[in-house]
Structures are given as C-alpha cells and as structure tokens.
Design an enzyme around this catalytic site. Structure first.
Site, short mmCIF file in Angstrom:
data_model
loop_
_atom_site.label_atom_id
_atom_site.label_comp_id
_atom_site.label_asym_id
_atom_site.label_seq_id
_atom_site.Cartn_x
_atom_site.Cartn_y
_atom_site.Cartn_z
N GLU A 19 0.87 -1.17 0.00
CA GLU A 19 0.00 0.00 0.00
C GLU A 19 0.92 1.22 0.00
OE1 GLU A 19 -2.75 0.34 3.29
OE2 GLU A 19 -3.45 2.26 2.53
N ARG A 59 4.96 -13.14 9.63
CA ARG A 59 5.59 -11.82 9.49
C ARG A 59 7.02 -11.88 9.95
NH1 ARG A 59 2.01 -7.63 9.12
NH2 ARG A 59 3.49 -6.01 9.64
N LYS A 117 4.35 0.31 9.37
CA LYS A 117 4.43 1.61 8.70
C LYS A 117 3.78 2.70 9.54
CE LYS A 117 3.16 0.01 4.63
NZ LYS A 117 2.35 0.00 3.43
P1 ATP Z 1 2.37 -2.22 7.89
O1 ATP Z 1 1.66 -2.93 8.97
O2 ATP Z 1 3.78 -1.93 8.17
O3 ATP Z 1 1.63 -1.04 7.34
P2 ATP Z 1 1.32 -3.66 5.80
O4 ATP Z 1 1.12 -5.12 5.83
O5 ATP Z 1 0.10 -2.84 5.99
O6 ATP Z 1 2.46 -3.27 6.77
P3 ATP Z 1 1.56 -3.42 3.02
O7 ATP Z 1 2.15 -2.33 2.23
O8 ATP Z 1 0.11 -3.63 2.94
O9 ATP Z 1 2.00 -3.16 4.50
O10 ATP Z 1 2.33 -4.77 2.78
C1 ATP Z 1 2.73 -5.23 1.52
C2 ATP Z 1 3.13 -6.66 1.65
O11 ATP Z 1 4.20 -6.80 2.56
C3 ATP Z 1 1.99 -7.50 2.19
O12 ATP Z 1 1.93 -8.69 1.42
C4 ATP Z 1 2.38 -7.78 3.60
O13 ATP Z 1 1.87 -8.99 4.02
C5 ATP Z 1 3.91 -7.76 3.53
N1 ATP Z 1 4.49 -7.39 4.81
C6 ATP Z 1 4.29 -6.26 5.51
N2 ATP Z 1 4.94 -6.31 6.68
C7 ATP Z 1 5.58 -7.49 6.74
C8 ATP Z 1 6.42 -8.15 7.69
N3 ATP Z 1 6.73 -7.58 8.86
N4 ATP Z 1 6.88 -9.38 7.40
C9 ATP Z 1 6.58 -9.96 6.24
N5 ATP Z 1 5.80 -9.41 5.29
C10 ATP Z 1 5.29 -8.19 5.53
MG MG Z 2 -1.54 -3.34 4.72
#
Ligand code: ATP
Ligand code: MG
Length: 550
Positions: free
Chosen positions: A33, A260, A270
């Site tokens: 995102e 994760r 984020k």
């Molecule tokens: P955040 O909680 O930091 O905002 P998010 O999951 O909302 O992270 P996205 O931009 O939606 O962030 O994530 C893009 C991809 O990265 C998704 O497939 C998500 O599952 C993966 N991802 C995000 N954080 C992690 C993590 N700590 N470990 C592994 N994969 C991750």
């Molecule tokens: Mg997300």
C-alpha cells in the site's frame, strides 16, 4: 550459505503442479500500500515473491494496493519502486488496484443483482453494535432484505456523489452468524469524497481491501497470493468473493499465509514508523537508524546483505522474533568481502616520531582488501607526525592493555614498530602529544628479524600532515529495548544515544570516495560515504564485532 530444502510455500506450489496445475500459469505479486516507505518486514515478502518468480521462471507483478486515498501518495509509489529496483528485483507489470475501480464497481452491481450485496443505511456505530462477538452471532441489519432495485439505485447515487460520507455503505450479504467475524456482512464500499493520487476526483466511493485484493489477483491472474498470517481469517472471504463473481475464467488465485518478520529492537509497522517521522524523532523515512530499506541503504547496507538476511530468516508459518544481531551479522559478512580498507582516526591524539628523519615521509603499501587479493595494493603516506586514537595510548596502562604506553612497543598498521618515550601535556595536564621512537628495520613486510618480533599489538593511524577532516555519524540501535512500545510509548523507548557525531581525521584517499561507497575503517568498523556535498561525511554501518553480545 547452506542450501535449504523447499520452503512450505514452494511445497504448496509443487503440490499444485503435481496435481496438474500448469507451471506456465504461475504468477506472483508484491502488493504494497503506498502509504509509507518499505521496511525490513516488506523485504521478507519482496524476497519471497521475487525469489519464487526466479525459481519458477514466472512473472511477479508489483501491485499498489491503493484503496485508501487519504493516506496514500505518489511520493510513496516512487520510493517503493526505487527500493525494489535497488534490491535488484524487476517486476513484470506495474499494477494499481485503482486501475480496477471500474471493473470492481461493475462486479459490485452484479453482486447486488445476484442478491449477494445490499446497501445498508445505518451509521457505522449501529452496524458495529450488530456485529456480535466471536462467541455470539451478530444481528441482521434492518436493510438486509431491502429490494435490490433500491440498493442498485442508492449505489448509483453513491457513485455519483449524491450522498455524504457515512450515509450508506454497500455490504456483502453473507452470514451474520458466521464464526468468522469477517464473514458477517462485511462492508465492501464506502462513500469517501477524497481525491486519489491517481484517479483524482473521479470517485466518490472506494472499495475495501478484502473486496479489492482477491479480485485484483484474479484480474492479474496471480496464481498464488501470498500474505502474512494475520490475513488467514480473510481467506474464507477471499474465496467467497471469487465465488460470488463466478464463473471465473483462467486461473483461480489462492491466498496462502506466511509469518511476518519481527525483529528485536525494531518496529516493523508503517503506521508506527510514520509516527517517528511525523514527530521528527528521526530525520525522515530514510534516516539511517530507520528499519526502512532506504534507511538501511543510507546506513551502508548492501542489497546482497539484505537478501542474504531474508534467505537466512527463511519462510515459515511460525511467528517468531529474529534477533537484530542477525541483520548486522549479514551486513558485516558481506562488507568484509567487498569493502576496501582505509584508515581513519575518530578521537585523534598526535604522536611525533622523534628519530624519523625523512622530511617528506615515505610511501607505504596498503592492501586494499585482504579478502580479495586481486584488488591489489595502494599507497598511503607515512610521516613523522601522525594521529592515533586516544584510546590506543595509556600513560599508566591498566592490566591487560595491549596498546601504546611508555616503554612499550606496538606496530603501526602496515608501517613500523614504535615505542612511546615521552608525553607532552598542556597546563591542565591533558596529554597533547606523545613522543615516540621507531625502529627503521621493522617495516611491515620486510621480513627482517626486527620486523618479525612480537609487540603488544597493532594500531591504526593517519598522517597528521596528509589527513583530511571528515564528519562521522555513529549510529546505534534506535530503540533501547527489545520490544519497543511494549510497556510504554515507542517515544519513551527511543535510545537517546542512537546518533553521536564526531570530527575525524581520514586518509586523503577518501576524498575521492563515491557517494554510497562502503569502507572498512581499520579496527573501527564499516562506514559508508554519504551524499553530503558540503563536507566529507561517513555513516557508521556496523562495528567489526557484535557489540551487543551479552
Ligand atoms: P504495515 O503494517 O507496516 O503497514 P502492511 O502489511 O500494511 O504493513 P503493506 O504495504 O500492505 O504493509 O504490505 C505489503 C506486503 O508486505 C503484504 O503482502 C504484507 O503482508 C507484507 N508485509 C508487511 N509487513 C511485513 C512483515 N513484517 N513481514 C513480512 N511481510 C510483511
Ligand atoms: Mg496493509
């Protein structure tokens, strides 16, 4: 690195192929995102997807999941693309969920026509109060059985901007008694009169994540949609939505979940990282203390070291916390192989070699990288006056001090053996200079009995005449506790000493360093040249040894 067997995702894929899935139809995606910069957690997902692409020779899309215009921006899109490229990965198609807004809208109309969705005109509080609990069923909305013609007409009104935010939502009609709370008539569209960084003012309604994600996977013909474990309960909904728009053509995507990445002393959210940026607790998303890809780059991490880290961490279904030292280990190991050596003195103490008579000094050969002999040697100037580290001299040495002290011998790295003979002090009694003598027969590499004799230790130095000043930023972990924010706010857990700036003396050779070039400063650690155009400046990446070991 030791070769690992197939991870559980690869086993799933291989199981599918064994059951007749055509390998040619494999396709993956990385779906960030664009509401912040990529962090070390994303690294795991990026490496997982792009490494699958490499392994099966299949395309990997970069898909921006841009359904929350309030928090998203083009700045983030650009930063994300830059970071993925920098890591060394190439995506097949650059996609945006927002490119599918028309299709998603059409499918939503079909859902209403099929009696699988309805307009709910309650407030969000009312809707929430009917949700029930995991152990108690929810209640049906009074609008659940509203005639579909009515829903269609209100939905069109929402689309056209007739209604304000919160007046109506579109909900999927599933099961208010489902043990899976996500299946209790989830909202799939809300009115939101917000400009979008790509679609501008075109839309007054925006689709929700669950409705968007699986359908985007289907549109792109992604075969295996990999996400983190917290999405496991979403899988049922993911499948329901695909069924709802059936019959499907081509590949039916499937969602699978992995754990994760959690890293000690680090935040991988984020939202929380954005707080640090907004409250100016760091200089920006790319502050070298941030666990973002851009921060790690500025800190001196190499793409290879980050990819090695991801492979070492592996892919599993078990939640765990990785020790922050592993990341440091990976960058240290890679920089040891590739970083040219150089000398820098951070806390200078002047020494004068009383019996050194060569006026212009002399040239000493210096091995660029002992790990890679092919890089050969370069020259470095040795002179009568030198700087050494203050910590490398003790007038009254404590037990176990193996460096310079009166009457004791040390080797100056790649040069001569010296001994201290006298100290000069200012009126306050602080040492301003140490007088030394050197042994002209002890030159490093000369293989004389004098050069082979055992001394207290070896210390680094720079020529006082030749050295240039450089600013050095010494970073430490941003947080002083293993789980930042666990017992208090993340602000309270910040390590106040995570940045110390020093004025150092470095070899003039470093004036020619390229921005982003890493060096091993002898005995001090790994450093990277910053892009500061005003002063010669280096960021410390990591020490030579794990300074955090208990
Ligand atoms: P955040 O909680 O930091 O905002 P998010 O999951 O909302 O992270 P996205 O931009 O939606 O962030 O994530 C893009 C991809 O990265 C998704 O497939 C998500 O599952 C993966 N991802 C995000 N954080 C992690 C993590 N700590 N470990 C592994 N994969 C991750
Ligand atoms: Mg997300």
């Amino acid at each position: 690195m030791k070769k690992k067997g197939p991870n559980f995702i690869e086993q799933i894929i291989e199981g599918d192929i064994a059951k007749g899935f055509d390998e040619k139809n494999l396709r993956f995606r990385f779906p960030p995102e664009p509401n912040g910069y990529l962090h070390i957690g994303h690294l795991k997902a990026i490496c997982l997807n792009f490494n699958l692409g490499k392994k099966y020779n299949s395309p990997v899309n970069l898909r921006f999941d841009d359904t929350n215009p309030e928090k998203e921006a083009k700045e983030y899109v650009d930063a994300i693309k830059y970071d993925i490229n920098w890591l060394g990965f190439d995506w097949d198609k650059e996609c945006y969920a927002s490119d599918y807004f028309d299709q998603l809208y059409e499918w939503a109309i079909i859902l209403i026509e099929k009696n699988k969705a309805y307009i709910d005109s309650q407030t969000s509080d009312q809707i929430a109060s009917q949700k029930g609990t995991p152990t108690q069923p929810g209640q049906n909305s009074p609008f659940r059985d509203r005639p579909k013609e009515e829903s269609l007409s209100i939905f069109e009104g929402m689309y056209k901007g007739v209604y304000d935010q919160g007046e109506h939502v579109l909900r999927a009609k599933i099961d208010m008694a489902s043990p899976n709370m996500l299946m209790r008539d989830p909202v799939i569209y809300r009115v939101m009169k917000v400009s979008h960084h790509r679609t501008g003012e075109n839309w007054n309604i925006y689709p929700m994540y669950d409705w968007t994600h699986g359908e985007s996977d289907y549109i792109e013909q992604v075969s295996h949609s990999l996400c983190t474990l917290e999405f496991e309960p979403h899988r049922e909904l993911y499948d329901w939505f695909l069924d709802a728009i059936s019959p499907l053509k081509g590949v039916r995507p499937k969602q699978r979940e992995f754990s994760r990445l959690n890293l000690s002393y680090t935040i991988t959210s984020k939202r929380k990282l954005a707080q640090l940026v907004d409250k100016k607790m760091v200089s920006g998303w790319d502050d070298p203390r941030m666990p973002t890809i851009s921060g790690l780059r500025k800190r001196g991490y190499t793409p290879q070291s980050l990819k090695n880290f991801a492979v070492t961490v592996g892919v599993s279904k078990r939640e765990n916390v990785i020790d922050a030292s592993l990341l440091e280990f990976c960058v240290r190991a890679h920089l040891n192989e590739i970083a040219p050596r150089a000398m820098a003195v951070i806390n200078p103490l002047k020494i004068k070699i009383a019996n050194y008579i060569k006026k212009e000094g002399e040239v000493i050969n210096f091995e660029i990288n002992p790990q890679n002999k092919e890089e050969g040697k370069r020259e470095i100037k040795f002179t009568k006056e030198l700087f050494i580290e203050k910590e490398d001299f003790q007038e009254n040495p404590e037990d176990g001090f193996f460096r310079l002290s009166p009457g004791e011998e040390v080797r100056l790295k790649n040069a001569y053996i010296i001994k201290a003979v006298d100290v000069i002090k200012d009126e306050k009694g602080s040492i301003t200079e140490v007088l030394c003598e050197y042994d002209p027969k002890s030159k490093s590499g000369s293989n004389t009995p004098e050069s082979n004799r055992k001394v207290k230790g070896t210390i680094h130095w720079v020529s006082a005449k030749e050295a240039v000043r450089a600013k050095i930023n010494i970073y430490d972990r941003l947080f002083k506790v293993e789980e930042p924010g666990k017992n208090t706010t993340i602000e309270n857990d910040i390590n106040e000493n995570s940045l110390v700036t020093k004025e150092a003396f470095v070899e003039p050779y470093l004036l020619n360093a390229n921005d982003g070039q890493q060096y091993q400063f002898q005995r001090l650690g790994y450093f990277v040249k910053t892009d500061n155009q005003k002063t010669l400046e280096f960021n410390k990446t990591v020490g030579l040894r794990d300074g955090w070991k208990k």
